[in-house]
Structures are given as structure tokens and as C-alpha cells.
Design a protein around this motif. Structure first.
Motif, PDB file in Angstrom:
ATOM      1  N   ILE A  75       0.827  -1.207   0.000  1.00  0.00           N
ATOM      2  CA  ILE A  75       0.000   0.000   0.000  1.00  0.00           C
ATOM      3  C   ILE A  75       0.865   1.261   0.000  1.00  0.00           C
ATOM      4  O   ILE A  75       0.635   2.194  -0.756  1.00  0.00           O
ATOM      5  CB  ILE A  75      -0.915   0.005   1.251  1.00  0.00           C
ATOM      6  N   GLU A  76       1.899   1.269   0.844  1.00  0.00           N
ATOM      7  CA  GLU A  76       2.642   2.500   1.091  1.00  0.00           C
ATOM      8  C   GLU A  76       3.333   3.099  -0.136  1.00  0.00           C
ATOM      9  O   GLU A  76       3.343   4.310  -0.299  1.00  0.00           O
ATOM     10  CB  GLU A  76       3.656   2.276   2.219  1.00  0.00           C
ATOM     11  N   LEU A  78       2.326   3.478  -2.928  1.00  0.00           N
ATOM     12  CA  LEU A  78       1.377   4.238  -3.745  1.00  0.00           C
ATOM     13  C   LEU A  78       1.066   5.611  -3.142  1.00  0.00           C
ATOM     14  O   LEU A  78       0.368   6.415  -3.745  1.00  0.00           O
ATOM     15  CB  LEU A  78       0.063   3.454  -3.893  1.00  0.00           C
ATOM     16  N   ALA A  79       1.594   5.855  -1.924  1.00  0.00           N
ATOM     17  CA  ALA A  79       1.189   7.073  -1.210  1.00  0.00           C
ATOM     18  C   ALA A  79       1.691   8.345  -1.867  1.00  0.00           C
ATOM     19  O   ALA A  79       1.007   9.352  -1.851  1.00  0.00           O
ATOM     20  CB  ALA A  79       1.683   7.004   0.230  1.00  0.00           C
ATOM     21  N   ASP A 216      -8.188   4.089  -0.433  1.00  0.00           N
ATOM     22  CA  ASP A 216      -8.301   4.844   0.811  1.00  0.00           C
ATOM     23  C   ASP A 216      -7.330   4.236   1.833  1.00  0.00           C
ATOM     24  O   ASP A 216      -7.642   3.282   2.526  1.00  0.00           O
ATOM     25  CB  ASP A 216      -9.745   4.774   1.324  1.00  0.00           C
ATOM     26  N   PHE A 217      -6.138   4.806   1.873  1.00  0.00           N
ATOM     27  CA  PHE A 217      -5.069   4.204   2.691  1.00  0.00           C
ATOM     28  C   PHE A 217      -5.392   4.230   4.177  1.00  0.00           C
ATOM     29  O   PHE A 217      -5.064   3.312   4.906  1.00  0.00           O
ATOM     30  CB  PHE A 217      -3.751   4.926   2.440  1.00  0.00           C
ATOM     31  N   ASP A 218      -6.030   5.319   4.623  1.00  0.00           N
ATOM     32  CA  ASP A 218      -6.357   5.418   6.044  1.00  0.00           C
ATOM     33  C   ASP A 218      -7.269   4.262   6.449  1.00  0.00           C
ATOM     34  O   ASP A 218      -7.087   3.647   7.492  1.00  0.00           O
ATOM     35  CB  ASP A 218      -7.057   6.755   6.313  1.00  0.00           C
ATOM     36  N   TYR A 219      -8.229   3.965   5.584  1.00  0.00           N
ATOM     37  CA  TYR A 219      -9.144   2.857   5.875  1.00  0.00           C
ATOM     38  C   TYR A 219      -8.390   1.524   5.892  1.00  0.00           C
ATOM     39  O   TYR A 219      -8.584   0.692   6.779  1.00  0.00           O
ATOM     40  CB  TYR A 219     -10.260   2.815   4.824  1.00  0.00           C
ATOM     41  N   LEU A 221      -5.173   0.925   6.424  1.00  0.00           N
ATOM     42  CA  LEU A 221      -4.151   0.764   7.462  1.00  0.00           C
ATOM     43  C   LEU A 221      -4.720   0.778   8.875  1.00  0.00           C
ATOM     44  O   LEU A 221      -4.138   0.199   9.780  1.00  0.00           O
ATOM     45  CB  LEU A 221      -3.093   1.861   7.328  1.00  0.00           C
ATOM     46  N   THR A 222      -5.826   1.471   9.072  1.00  0.00           N
ATOM     47  CA  THR A 222      -6.311   1.603  10.455  1.00  0.00           C
ATOM     48  C   THR A 222      -7.768   1.248  10.621  1.00  0.00           C
ATOM     49  O   THR A 222      -8.262   1.163  11.740  1.00  0.00           O
ATOM     50  CB  THR A 222      -6.166   3.056  10.960  1.00  0.00           C
ATOM     51  N   GLY A 224      -9.920   3.287   9.250  1.00  0.00           N
ATOM     52  CA  GLY A 224     -10.529   4.577   8.946  1.00  0.00           C
ATOM     53  C   GLY A 224     -11.502   5.004  10.018  1.00  0.00           C
ATOM     54  O   GLY A 224     -11.240   4.851  11.202  1.00  0.00           O
TER      55      GLY A 224
ATOM     56  N   TYR B  11      -6.682   6.123  16.808  1.00  0.00           N
ATOM     57  CA  TYR B  11      -7.132   4.994  15.999  1.00  0.00           C
ATOM     58  C   TYR B  11      -8.544   4.579  16.398  1.00  0.00           C
ATOM     59  O   TYR B  11      -8.984   4.884  17.511  1.00  0.00           O
ATOM     60  CB  TYR B  11      -6.167   3.809  16.160  1.00  0.00           C
ATOM     61  N   PRO B  12      -9.240   3.878  15.492  1.00  0.00           N
ATOM     62  CA  PRO B  12     -10.612   3.480  15.818  1.00  0.00           C
ATOM     63  C   PRO B  12     -10.740   2.722  17.139  1.00  0.00           C
ATOM     64  O   PRO B  12     -11.728   2.852  17.826  1.00  0.00           O
ATOM     65  CB  PRO B  12     -11.009   2.595  14.636  1.00  0.00           C
ATOM     66  N   ARG B  45       3.347   8.336   8.436  1.00  0.00           N
ATOM     67  CA  ARG B  45       2.209   8.059   7.553  1.00  0.00           C
ATOM     68  C   ARG B  45       1.259   9.257   7.486  1.00  0.00           C
ATOM     69  O   ARG B  45       0.621   9.492   6.468  1.00  0.00           O
ATOM     70  CB  ARG B  45       1.463   6.817   8.037  1.00  0.00           C
ATOM     71  N   VAL B  48       2.993  11.800   5.071  1.00  0.00           N
ATOM     72  CA  VAL B  48       2.947  11.497   3.634  1.00  0.00           C
ATOM     73  C   VAL B  48       1.506  11.349   3.132  1.00  0.00           C
ATOM     74  O   VAL B  48       1.291  11.066   1.956  1.00  0.00           O
ATOM     75  CB  VAL B  48       3.765  10.234   3.266  1.00  0.00           C
ATOM     76  N   LEU B  50      -0.784   9.141   4.069  1.00  0.00           N
ATOM     77  CA  LEU B  50      -1.388   7.798   4.100  1.00  0.00           C
ATOM     78  C   LEU B  50      -2.528   7.737   5.112  1.00  0.00           C
ATOM     79  O   LEU B  50      -3.501   7.047   4.909  1.00  0.00           O
ATOM     80  CB  LEU B  50      -0.334   6.762   4.487  1.00  0.00           C
ATOM     81  N   LEU B  51      -2.359   8.461   6.215  1.00  0.00           N
ATOM     82  CA  LEU B  51      -3.402   8.489   7.244  1.00  0.00           C
ATOM     83  C   LEU B  51      -3.970   9.903   7.359  1.00  0.00           C
ATOM     84  O   LEU B  51      -3.269  10.877   7.080  1.00  0.00           O
ATOM     85  CB  LEU B  51      -2.828   8.075   8.609  1.00  0.00           C
ATOM     86  N   ARG B  52      -5.231   9.986   7.762  1.00  0.00           N
ATOM     87  CA  ARG B  52      -5.845  11.290   8.000  1.00  0.00           C
ATOM     88  C   ARG B  52      -5.732  11.606   9.488  1.00  0.00           C
ATOM     89  O   ARG B  52      -6.014  10.741  10.321  1.00  0.00           O
ATOM     90  CB  ARG B  52      -7.329  11.240   7.635  1.00  0.00           C
ATOM     91  N   ARG B  75       2.168  15.061  -3.123  1.00  0.00           N
ATOM     92  CA  ARG B  75       2.542  13.880  -3.912  1.00  0.00           C
ATOM     93  C   ARG B  75       3.601  14.228  -4.951  1.00  0.00           C
ATOM     94  O   ARG B  75       4.335  13.350  -5.400  1.00  0.00           O
ATOM     95  CB  ARG B  75       1.299  13.298  -4.581  1.00  0.00           C
ATOM     96  N   TYR B  80       9.244   9.166  -0.456  1.00  0.00           N
ATOM     97  CA  TYR B  80       9.005   8.380   0.764  1.00  0.00           C
ATOM     98  C   TYR B  80       9.598   6.995   0.613  1.00  0.00           C
ATOM     99  O   TYR B  80       9.334   6.286  -0.359  1.00  0.00           O
ATOM    100  CB  TYR B  80       7.491   8.304   0.993  1.00  0.00           C
ATOM    101  N   PRO B  82       9.348   3.694   2.586  1.00  0.00           N
ATOM    102  CA  PRO B  82       8.719   3.024   3.731  1.00  0.00           C
ATOM    103  C   PRO B  82       9.583   1.894   4.280  1.00  0.00           C
ATOM    104  O   PRO B  82      10.554   1.481   3.642  1.00  0.00           O
ATOM    105  CB  PRO B  82       7.413   2.481   3.145  1.00  0.00           C
TER     106      PRO B  82
END
Lengths: 513, 292
Positions: A75-76, A78-79, A216-219, A221-222, A224, B11-12, B45, B48, B50-52, B75, B80, B82
Motif C-alpha cells: 500500500i505504502e 502508492l502514497a 483509501d489508505f487510512d481505511y 491501514l487503520t 478509517g 485509531y478506531p 504516515r 505522507v 497515508l493516514l488522515r 505527492r 518516501y 517506507p
């Protein structure tokens, strides 16, 4: 999308689907051509059915192999590229579908040429039927793997759909909506074309939504902003996590194969099997559900209770798919998670594999015994008036279905170890699933029935004898083997397991874990 | 330039991985240091895209990363590397670079060839350009990874644990490469838990633990804080009385076991010059003097 990007996508993700598609097409052609019970004019229809079944599995495996949501390493990278990730995924999916469809269309053309039907009309209907089925199955698998953030869930979901469309009976007047058929195209054209278009559109929409989700990387990896999925924790930190709650364990099917024990360190496969049983509530539930569903599917819409005798035969069809899914990643997953412990263990690799096979086989047999109880009681009650059927049902269940599942478990466990040793975890497991399915289906080729008398052929034979050989009632393409060959089954299975064991341990010993 | 304001990531499951972090990265090589699970990878992350973030703001060159323009800009200017490289074993080194150059938006074939040739030269993989990636050594794969991250000449480069698993010679080579890249006016953020890599490469560092910043400043400043807090003793009674969290190392010498320890001195101990590792251990074990 730049044509060079498509070229690289084809180079990276296309090889496996292409090899699979060519192999599947050839196998389907052989199966159709050697099926002497089918009139020549129906060969394209039969080939479509085989091809859709086999190619559908190929499309499912290919769709989930283009991005493993559980692997941050895929995944990473592609970031930080400006190209939109969802478009990249969509282009990869398109490529693997095209590579799946083209060889199949060629095979269908050959099948049509071998028949005496109008070339263009017959070929076009079978080609369109194949296209819509493959797009639907691939789209469903991609969608489920994206939503569940796990390749195996996508495979399981796609294959379940395939099994449902295979086994759920459809009333005769609605046969045109059958996903696996093309022959009704000219009998009920409106219904047939409408259903094909619907399947195609559903597949495209699900594939597109899945691709967007995979971007949707956040979704991925975590989890989302949804709370329904687990944090994607690396295997190195799994041991730090709290044990999963029972409902979580229950719904954990597909994340791993059978839950792993650690008996290999103590060289105790009984311990390993016990651990698997304790933690494997869902495999038991799934197999039980499968057996009951098979029983109901055999009884059919007209509620002909005596047909419940076919349940073990249908269960074997399900088992051919589900058992490899449950068992083939047990060794690779353990080797990946515990490679250090394995290298320090005093247990030799052959002994370790032997323990793992024994543990898995015991577990599967226990699960089957528990799962089969309700349906066994059910169908024995329905056919108890007929002694011949009752005895045949019991012999079929305990003499054929159970040993066949044991045999399948041993073979899948070994193939999983073998393929993953060569290709890494995810690809290896997918290859192993595809490999075992093709391996078992090869047993359906009539000439191989004698040298490879695997379960389904043996079950058909026994069923045939129990029912006085009303062969038209029997499902499946198998040539029914002579009764005396049933004795060859355990012998053949044992020889195959030993040979595979020798080969896999010899190959694995040459490579590091 | 990267500016981070009051950044939070929950995190969730409820884990507060990043806790109200604010700082600014200008040109140069920065170290991001912290124990396992401190939140380094989460922070990277977030940087870059990857995470919000749950709340807070990240700006790259003044553009908010939460906006489409900010993401588009990030971008283009961000490179990056990883932890898991995600390279495609079936492609050759040259093909992999060409593929990522395409994804990075370099459409002209001439420009791509030139870019690929320059990168191969820069990371020392010219001789291996026709080799398949699966046939490269671990160090060569890392160098290819950095080449991939340098496609498009990004002026922000983020590398996550780049030297893990490399032999000493490859590590030195990799560190020099990062120093060169930093000297060219880029912002280079090096995330690692190998203190020596930071000491040899970075001018500034950020230490994080449990998602919060413990220290932000120069390497020399952090080392200076550790002055007169690092000691050596060979006395067995004193060694036996030390708290395990104080111990740094023990070495067998001719006159007995010489133990290096942190924090409060003992009567027979002598002070020694602190290293960055000593200062880091003092910091994360909460042993630095109150005036820190």
C-alpha cells in the motif's frame, strides 16, 4: 491511463492470471470433450459451465492478488505518486480480467467449432455469459477484500457466491437467469440478456467501489472512521494484543486458516489439534452450515426428502473449496510468524510437517463429525424406510466423505507449505488454493478416475449402486467407476499423500524458512 | 518546509497514537527517534498523507495536506521510503524506476531515461540496472528504494527505518547518501531507533514517546543536557546497588567489570563524556535533571 503503465501492470500482475486462464481453459475443454454423456451440440454450453466455474475461481484469485490490503508494503509505495491509487487498482483489475477472458473465449470458440451449432450465435452467447459471470465474481471478490481489508475474505466471499449459484436450485421457467448457463440465451432472450446485463453492471459497480476503497489508505491501514474492523497490526506485534473476544474469534474466518497452535515446539500434534478445536468455533459452524445447506439444496424446491442422500456428494463439492481455504495457510502462516522459534526448534522440518498434517486432519474430521450430526439425523429419518439407501448414506458419509476430507486436508496443508516456500506468503497461499482446486478437479477427468479415484467419483459410484443406477439423477461430470475401484481410493490417497510429503519436505529442506 | 500544528491521531480502537504534536521542519537532515511503538511510523504516515489526522493541521510548503491542492502538491514534492519497500521482484531495476517515474507523472520517455540514469548513478546501481529486483542483495534493494523515493527530485524526503538489516559497510554508505541529499537543500526526515544513525547524519532531532514530543532541538544540545549524568564504575557493590534502568553497558576489563550507568552518581564512579545514546536513554527513562 498511460499504455506503458498498463504494460507494467500486465508484467507484474498479469502472469499468474494468464497462466491460470490458459490452464483452466484447456482443462475445461478436456472435461467437455471427454464428457461422452453430452450431445455434441451441447458442448459449448457444457464448456461454458465448466469454464465459468473454474474461470470464476481464477477471476476471484486474480482480483484479490492485485493488492493485498493486509500488506502495508504494497500500500505504502502508492502514497506519494500523483496517479490516483483507485485508478491504478482499477487498471490492474481490468488487465487481470482481460487476461482471464481472452483464453476462455478462445476455448469457447474451439468448443463451438467442435459442435454442430451455428458458430457465431453459439459462440457469442457463451462468450457473453462467461464475461458477465467473470466480471461479477471478480467484482464481488475485489469488493469484499477491500471492505474486509483482507485477501482471504475476498476469496472466501467470491467462492461462496460461486457455490451458492451452483447449488441453489432455480425453477425451470427461470433457468435463463442461471449464472453458469448460456444455452437459454435463445429460449428466453429477454430474461437471459437482462440477467447478463445485471450481472455485468453489478460486477463493474462492485469492482469500482472496491477499487475506490482500496485507494483509501487510512481505511486500509487503520480501519478509517468505521469501527467495525480491526486495526491492521503487523504479525510481529500480534502477541502483544489482548486475546480476541469470542464473537471476534467467531467472525475471524478468512483472516487466518485454522487457528494456529504451538504444539510443534513440543512435538505434540494432539495439543496442536486441541488448540485449533478450542479456538475454531467458526470452521465448525461453517462446515455444519455447509452440510445442512447441501442437504436442503439436494431436497430441492419440490421437497423430495429421499434426495437428501445426495447431501454428502454436495458437501464434498463444498469441501473441495472450503477445506483448502481452511488448511492451506497453516504452515506458511506459522513459518512466517514463528520462523525464529522454528529455526531454534529441535523438531526437524519433515517431523514438523507431519505433525501439522496430523493435527489438521484430526481437527477437520472432528469438525465434520460434529457438523454432520444434525444433517445425518435429518436424512437418516427421511430415508429410514429404505434400508438400502440408509446403509448407502452411512457408508457414503463415513466411508467416503470423511476420508476424502482427511485426504484433502493433508494434500492442501502440504501444497500450502510447498507453494509458500517458493513464492512468499500471500502469493503462495493463493497459488496453493488454485493448485489444490485444479488438482482435485483433475480427478473429474474420466480417464483419471481409474488411477485417481478421488472422493466425488467414489461417491457417485456408491450413490449409483444405492439407487440402482438412475444415473440421470447424479450431478457432476464424473464417470462412475466400477464398484471394486472404491477399494483403491484409500490406497491411492495414501500413496499420493506419502509422495507429496516426500516431495514437499525434500524441496522445503533446500530452502531457508 | 513542513509545518505541523496540534496534530492528533486516534485509531478506531481508541489508541491515541499521536498526541498534540507541533513543530516545523526546514531544510536539513532531521532525526525522528523513539522506542518501538512511540508513534514514529504513524507520524510519518500522517506526513505522507497515508493516514488522515483526527485533528490538527499539516502544511507542506504552506499548503494544507487536508485539501486536494495540498495532497496534489505533497505527492509531487514528497519522496518516501517506507519500512517495507514494496518493490516488484519480477521487474528489473531499470523497469522499476521507469514504472515509478511514470506513476510520478514523468510522461516524456527521454526525460524518464535521463532521470533513471541519474538515479542509478546516484545510488550506485548502474551495473545492476538489468538485474531483476528479486536477485538484488538487501542493501541494493534499500538503495533502489531510495532511488524510487528520489524520482522527480522531491525536496522533501522521508525515510522510515532505512538501515534496518544492513551490514556496517552498507549502513555507512546509506548514511552518507542521506547526508548528501540533505546538503542539497532538501528536508530529509530520518525515522529510526538506531541512535548511531542519527548521531552520524542529523543536525536536529525530535524524540517522541507515546505519541508526544519529549525533545526537539539539535543533537549537540541533547548531548549537552546529559553532561555529568553519565558515569563509569568498576566497584561491584556500587554496581549491585544500581537500578536496572540506569545501566547502559558492562564491559570486562583487566581490573574488573566496568559498568557505564546514567543518572545519580556513586562515590567511586567517574564522569565520562556522554554520547547521544546516553542522552536518549536518560530522556526516555525520565532520568534527566529537572532543569532540562
Amino acid at each position: 491511463m498511460d499504455k506503458r503503465i498498463l504494460y507494467y501492470s500486465g508484467l507484474i500482475w498479469g502472469k499468474l492470471p494468464l497462466i491460470m486462464a490458459i490452464g483452466i481453459s484447456i482443462l475445461a475443454l478436456i472435461l467437455a470433450c471427454t464428457d461422452t454423456n453430452t450431445p455434441v451440440s451441447l458442448r459449448p454450453e457444457v464448456t461454458t459451465r465448466y469454464l465459468t466455474w473454474l474461470g470464476g475461481i481464477g477471476a476471484i484469485l486474480a482480483a484479490v492478488s492485485i493488492l493485498h490490503p493486509e500488506s502495508p508494503g504494497e500500500i505504502e509505495p502508492l502514497a506519494t505518486v500523483p496517479a490516483k491509487a483507485s485508478r491504478l487498482i482499477l487498471s490492474r483489475w481490468t488487465i487481470v480480467l482481460i487476461l482471464n477472458i481472452i483464453p476462455a473465449w478462445v476455448a469457447l470458440l474451439v468448443a463451438t467449432l467442435l459442435s454442430d451449432r451455428p458458430l457465431l450465435a453459439s459462440w457469442a452467447s457463451s462468450a457473453i455469459a462467461y464475461l458477465s459471470a467473470i466480471v461479477l465474481l471478480g467484482g464481488v471478490a475485489l469488493f469484499i477484500s477491500a471492505i474486509g481489508r483482507q485477501s482471504l475474505i475476498g476469496i472466501v466471499g467470491g467462492i461462496f457466491l460461486l457455490l451458492i449459484v451452483t447449488l441453489v436450485p432455480i425453477p425451470e421457467r427461470f433457468q435463463a437467469i442461471n449464472l453458469l448457463r448460456s444455452g437459454e440465451a435463445w429460449i428466453q432472450p429477454n430474461l437471459w440478456w437482462g440477467s447478463r446485463l445485471t450481472y455485468f453492471l453489478i460486477g463493474i459497480v462492485l469492482g469500482w467501489v472496491g477499487s475506490v476503497r482500496l485507494g483509501d489508505f487510512d481505511y486500509l491501514l487503520t480501519g478509517g472512521r468505521t469501527n467495525s474492523v480491526r486495526p491492521n497490526t503487523s504479525h510481529s506485534t500480534i502477541w502483544k494484543r489482548k486475546p480476541n473476544s469470542f464473537p471476534d474469534q467467531f467472525f475471524a474466518f478468512g483472516r487466518n486458516a485454522l487457528p494456529l497452535g504451538s504444539g510443534f515446539l513440543a512435538n505434540e500434534w494432539v495439543y496442536d489439534a486441541w488448540q485449533v478445536l478450542l479456538r475454531g468455533a467458526l470452521p465448525i459452524a461453517v462446515l455444519s452450515l455447509v452440510i445442512v445447506t447441501c442437504g436442503l439444496a439436494c431436497i430441492g424446491l419440490n421437497w423430495e426428502l429421499h434426495l437428501a442422500i445426495d447431501a454428502p456428494r454436495s458437501a464434498m463439492l463444498f469441501g473441495t473449496i472450503i477445506i483448502p481455504l481452511l488448511t492451506c495457510d497453516t504452515i506458511p502462516a506459522e513459518r512466517r510468524i514463528r520462523s525464529d522459534q522454528l529455526s531454534l526448534s529441535a523438531l526437524s522440518l519433515p517431523a514438523y510437517i507431519k505433525d501439522k498434517i496430523s493435527g489438521n486432519v484430526v481437527v477437520v474430521l472432528i469438525v465434520l463429525l460434529i457438523g454432520a450430526l444434525p444433517v445425518c439425523i435429518f436424512y437418516l429419518l427421511t430415508i429410514m424406510m429404505d434400508t438400502r439407501l440408509s446403509i448407502a448414506a452411512l457408508v457414503m458419509w463415513f466411508g467416503i466423505t470423511l476420508p476424502y476430507f482427511g485426504y484433502l486436508t493433508a494434500v492442501s496443508t502440504q501444497l500450502g507449505a510447498l507453494f509458500s516456500g517458493r513464492s512468499g506468503y500471500a502469493v503462495g497461499v493463493i497459488l496453493a488454493i488454485g493448485g489444490i482446486i485444479l488438482y482435485v478437479l483433475a480427478g473429474e477427468i474420466p480417464i483419471l478416475n481409474y488411477i485417481f479415484p478421488c472422493g466425488p467419483a467414489a461417491a457417485d459410484t456408491l450413490l449409483g449402486f444405492a439407487q440402482g443406477f438412475p444415473l440421470e439423477r447424479l450431478s457432476g461430470p464424473s464417470l462412475v467407476v466400477p464398484l471394486w475401484t472404491l477399494a483403491l481410493f484409500p490406497l491411492s490417497a495414501l500413496i499420493q499423500i506419502i509422495v507429496l510429503y516426500k516431495v514437499s519436505t525434500a524441496i522445503l529442506l533446500r530452502r531457508p524458512a | 518546509m513542513i509545518t505541523i500544528q496540534n496534530l492528533n491521531k486516534i485509531y478506531p480502537g481508541g489508541c491515541h497514537a499521536i498526541n498534540d504534536i507541533s513543530f516545523t521542519f526546514d531544510a536539513g537532515v532531521y532525526g525522528l527517534l523513539g522506542p518501538n511503538g512511540a508513534g514514529k511510523t504513524t507520524l510519518i504516515r500522517l506526513l505522507v498523507g497515508l493516514l488522515r489526522p483526527t485533528s490538527g493541521k499539516i502544511e507542506i510548503d504552506g499548503l494544507n495536506l487536508a485539501t486536494p491542492e495540498g495532497q496534489e502538491h505533497a505527492r509531487r514534492v514528497l519522496g518516501y521510503l517506507p519500512q517495507e519497500l514494496g518493490l516488484h521482484g519480477i521487474l528489473t531495476v531499470e523497469q522499476e524506476l521507469d514504472y515509478f517515474a511514470l506513476l510520478k507523472g514523468i510522461r516524456s520517455e527521454v526525460a524518464r531515461r535521463k532521470e533513471v540514469a541519474n538515479l542509478l548513478e546516484q545510488v550506485g546501481l548502474v551495473e545492476q540496472h538489468r538485474l531483476r529486483i528479486k536477485d538484488l542483495s538487501g542493501g541494493q534493494k534499500r538503495r533502489l528504494g531510495i532511488a524510487v523515493s528520489l524520482i522527480g527530485q522531491p525536496h522533501l524526503l522521508i525515510v522510515d527505518e532505512p538501515t534496518a538489516g544492513l551490514d556496517p559497510a552498507e549502513r555507512v554508505r546509506f548514511r552518507n547518501l542521506l547526508s548528501e541529499l540533505g546538503a542539497e537543500g532538501r528536508v530529509v526526515i530520518l525515522s529510526t531507533h538506531i541512535v548511531d544513525d542519527i548521531a552520524q547524519t542529523c543536525r536536529e532531532l525530535v524524540v517522541i514517546q507515546s505519541g508526544s514530543i519529549l525533545f526537539q532541538g539539535s543533537v549537540s544540545t541533547l548531548t549537552k543536557y546529559a553532561q555529568r549524568q553519565v558515569w563509569v564504575t568498576t566497584n561491584a557493590y556500587e554496581i549491585a546497588g544500581l537500578d536496572p534502568s540506569q545501566l547502559v553497558s558492562s564491559c570486562q576489563k583487566e581490573d574488573g567489570t566496568e559498568t557505564r550507568f546514567l543518572g545519580q552518581s556513586t562515590p567511586l564512579a567517574r564522569s565520562v563524556q556522554p554520547t547521544l545514546e546516553d542522552a536518549y536513554l536518560l530522556l526516555i527513562n525520565d532520568l534527566l535533571r529537572p532543569d532540562f
